[in-house]
Design a protein around this motif. Structure first.
Motif, PDB file in Angstrom:
ATOM      1  N   PHE A  77      74.342  26.265  16.674  1.00  0.00           N
ATOM      2  CA  PHE A  77      75.069  25.009  16.858  1.00  0.00           C
ATOM      3  C   PHE A  77      76.575  25.126  17.022  1.00  0.00           C
ATOM      4  N   ALA A  78      77.014  26.246  16.362  1.00  0.00           N
ATOM      5  CA  ALA A  78      78.463  26.479  16.481  1.00  0.00           C
ATOM      6  C   ALA A  78      78.633  27.289  18.180  1.00  0.00           C
ATOM      7  N   THR A 108      72.373  27.885   4.042  1.00  0.00           N
ATOM      8  CA  THR A 108      71.815  26.706   4.706  1.00  0.00           C
ATOM      9  C   THR A 108      73.069  26.378   5.390  1.00  0.00           C
ATOM     10  N   VAL A 109      72.800  25.296   6.434  1.00  0.00           N
ATOM     11  CA  VAL A 109      73.962  24.884   7.119  1.00  0.00           C
ATOM     12  C   VAL A 109      74.805  23.877   6.350  1.00  0.00           C
ATOM     13  N   LYS A 110      74.347  23.120   5.326  1.00  0.00           N
ATOM     14  CA  LYS A 110      74.922  22.346   4.404  1.00  0.00           C
ATOM     15  C   LYS A 110      76.174  23.146   3.444  1.00  0.00           C
ATOM     16  N   GLN A 111      75.614  24.334   3.081  1.00  0.00           N
ATOM     17  CA  GLN A 111      76.306  25.141   2.444  1.00  0.00           C
ATOM     18  C   GLN A 111      77.539  25.711   3.225  1.00  0.00           C
ATOM     19  N   ILE A 112      77.072  25.935   4.421  1.00  0.00           N
ATOM     20  CA  ILE A 112      78.211  26.648   5.365  1.00  0.00           C
ATOM     21  C   ILE A 112      79.261  25.387   5.756  1.00  0.00           C
ATOM     22  N   GLY A 113      78.557  24.085   5.936  1.00  0.00           N
ATOM     23  CA  GLY A 113      79.674  23.026   6.358  1.00  0.00           C
ATOM     24  C   GLY A 113      80.608  22.798   5.088  1.00  0.00           C
ATOM     25  N   GLN A 158      70.394  28.361  12.622  1.00  0.00           N
ATOM     26  CA  GLN A 158      70.767  27.131  13.142  1.00  0.00           C
ATOM     27  C   GLN A 158      72.380  27.070  13.289  1.00  0.00           C
ATOM     28  N   PHE A 159      73.023  27.423  12.275  1.00  0.00           N
ATOM     29  CA  PHE A 159      74.413  27.241  12.183  1.00  0.00           C
ATOM     30  C   PHE A 159      75.149  27.889  13.385  1.00  0.00           C
ATOM     31  N   ILE A 160      74.837  29.485  13.500  1.00  0.00           N
ATOM     32  CA  ILE A 160      75.589  30.022  14.537  1.00  0.00           C
ATOM     33  C   ILE A 160      75.030  29.429  16.010  1.00  0.00           C
TER      34      ILE A 160
END
Length: 166
Positions: free
Chosen positions: A53-54, A124-129, A49-51
């Motif tokens: 959405f990025a 997770t996306v939260k950790q990356i954010g 998801q992170f990649i």
């Protein structure tokens, strides 16, 4: 292979092929944005998801729009009469196929490809954010300033060209 993967793959390949073959620069960038949308969809389908959405935010939302503005501000509407297809496209295709074959054979026969992959840590996306907003806040701001400077430079060049035309 699922149907949605097939559709996204075809969308990505068609967008990239159109970006390579179209003559109008604005149409090329729009086709490239279509390829980026397909890539983002593929990433989202792979549960990255992170990649995904990025890809949407950075490439479609920032870089492609910046390129469109730069082209619109700095280039005229002149159309080149130069042919897109080179006379040596057959030789280029053979060389590209040979390089692909050598690289594929090298990867296939590599010792590294025979070992099982270790389990990847779950991020997770939260950790990356949280990492982007704490540890990597400075590089994130530098990238934003770099894109802003590129846009200001494009506007400056476009305004200088308009003043020289008068």
């Amino acid at each position: 292979m699922t149907f949605s993967f097939f559709i996204l793959g075809v969308l990505t390949i068609l967008g990239a092929a159109a970006a390579l073959t179209l003559r109008n620069l604005v149409h090329c960038v729009l086709a490239l944005m279509l390829a980026f949308v397909g890539l983002a969809g593929l990433f989202l389908q792979l549960d990255a998801q992170f990649i995904g959405f990025a890809q949407i935010l950075v490439y479609i939302g920032a870089v492609a729009i910046l390129v469109v503005f730069a082209i619109l501000l700095t280039r005229g509407t002149e159309i080149t009469s130069q042919s897109i297809v080179s006379p040596s496209w057959v030789i280029s295709g053979i060389v590209a196929a040979a390089v692909f074959g050598v690289l594929a054979w090298t990867i296939y026969s590599s010792v590294a490809s025979r070992h099982p992959l270790p389990a990847q840590p779950e991020a997770t996306v939260k950790q990356i954010g949280d990492a982007l907003m704490s540890r990597f806040a400075l590089p994130l701001e530098v990238i934003g300033l770099l894109l802003t400077a590129a846009l200001v430079g494009a506007v400056t060049i476009a305004m200088r060209d308009k003043q020289e035309m008068k």
